[in-house]
Design an enzyme around this catalytic site. Structure first.
Site, PDB file in Angstrom:
ATOM      1  CG  ASN A  87      -2.290   0.650   0.869  1.00 44.13           C
ATOM      2  OD1 ASN A  87      -2.378   1.512  -0.008  1.00 44.13           O
ATOM      3  ND2 ASN A  87      -3.322   0.249   1.585  1.00 44.13           N
ATOM      4  CG  HIS A 117      24.374   2.898  10.289  1.00 49.91           C
ATOM      5  ND1 HIS A 117      25.138   3.303   9.240  1.00 49.91           N
ATOM      6  CD2 HIS A 117      23.087   3.156   9.937  1.00 49.91           C
ATOM      7  CE1 HIS A 117      24.367   3.793   8.292  1.00 49.91           C
ATOM      8  NE2 HIS A 117      23.110   3.709   8.697  1.00 49.91           N
ATOM      9  CB  THR A 165      12.994  -5.949  17.874  1.00 53.84           C
ATOM     10  OG1 THR A 165      12.323  -6.497  19.019  1.00 53.84           O
ATOM     11  CG2 THR A 165      12.736  -4.448  17.789  1.00 53.84           C
ATOM     12  NE  ARG A 180       3.730  -5.992  25.612  1.00 50.02           N
ATOM     13  CZ  ARG A 180       3.904  -4.722  25.297  1.00 50.02           C
ATOM     14  NH1 ARG A 180       4.851  -4.379  24.475  1.00 50.02           N
ATOM     15  NH2 ARG A 180       3.118  -3.791  25.784  1.00 50.02           N
TER      16      ARG A 180
END
Length: 185
Positions: A87, A117, A165, A180
């Protein structure tokens, strides 16, 4: 010695001062031009598809659908399955590789980021790339961010605005920052 594109895709640190970095820079420059062309004027759906194929550098299933604007830093490491939908306003930073399996779709302004990085301030320009794999029938809600190295299992749902993550198991609903589990399909 492996070429810089292979090293970059495999997760080895890559510095813009590397003598081979020009190979990455050339692809980035060409991709920027194609993204500007895609994003700054009206295109019929078949023209959007053709421009996207130029961005990724290979054929894409004809069932793929995209609502521009679309942003990517590299393009060549994006793999799209059957019946995938992206989208408005999505960003796919794909130097580590992004796979979107069949029937997955991204809501508006989703970001898939495969690059990071180094922590050392003296080497901050050096990057490390890791892949993202989005399974079949995955729905990623508006504004969600999926970070490098994450696999999202088949049928999972990523809630709007989530920051993912870690891997998301098959059939799990995640939300929040960091994301979560909040439910199951």
């Amino acid at each position: 010695m492996t070429d810089i594109l292979t090293r970059d895709r495999s997760g080895e640190p890559v510095s813009p001062t590397d003598p081979e970095y020009e190979a990455i820079g050339n692809i980035i420059t060409a991709t920027k031009r194609l993204c500007v062309e895609l994003n700054t004027s009206w295109h019929e759906p078949q023209d959007v598809h053709a421009l996207f194929e130029q961005i990724v550098g290979h054929p894409v299933d004809p069932t793929f659908r995209l609502n521009p604007p679309f942003y990517t830093d590299f393009g060549h490491n994006i793999t799209i399955g059957h019946n995938v939908f992206i989208n408005w306003g999505c960003t796919l930073m794909d130097r580590g590789g992004i796979t979107l399996d069949d029937d997955s779709f991204l809501g508006p302004n989703v970001q898939l980021i495969t690059i990071n990085h180094l922590k050392d301030p003296a080497q901050r320009a050096t990057t490390i790339s890791r892949p993202i794999h989005i399974g079949k029938h995955v729905w990623i809600g508006a504004g969600a961010i999926v970070l490098q190295g994450v696999t999202v299992g088949d049928g999972a749902i990523i809630g709007a605005g989530a920051v993912v993550t870690h891997d998301v198991p098959q059939g799990v609903i995640v939300a929040g920052s960091p994301a979560r589990a909040i439910g199951h399909i």
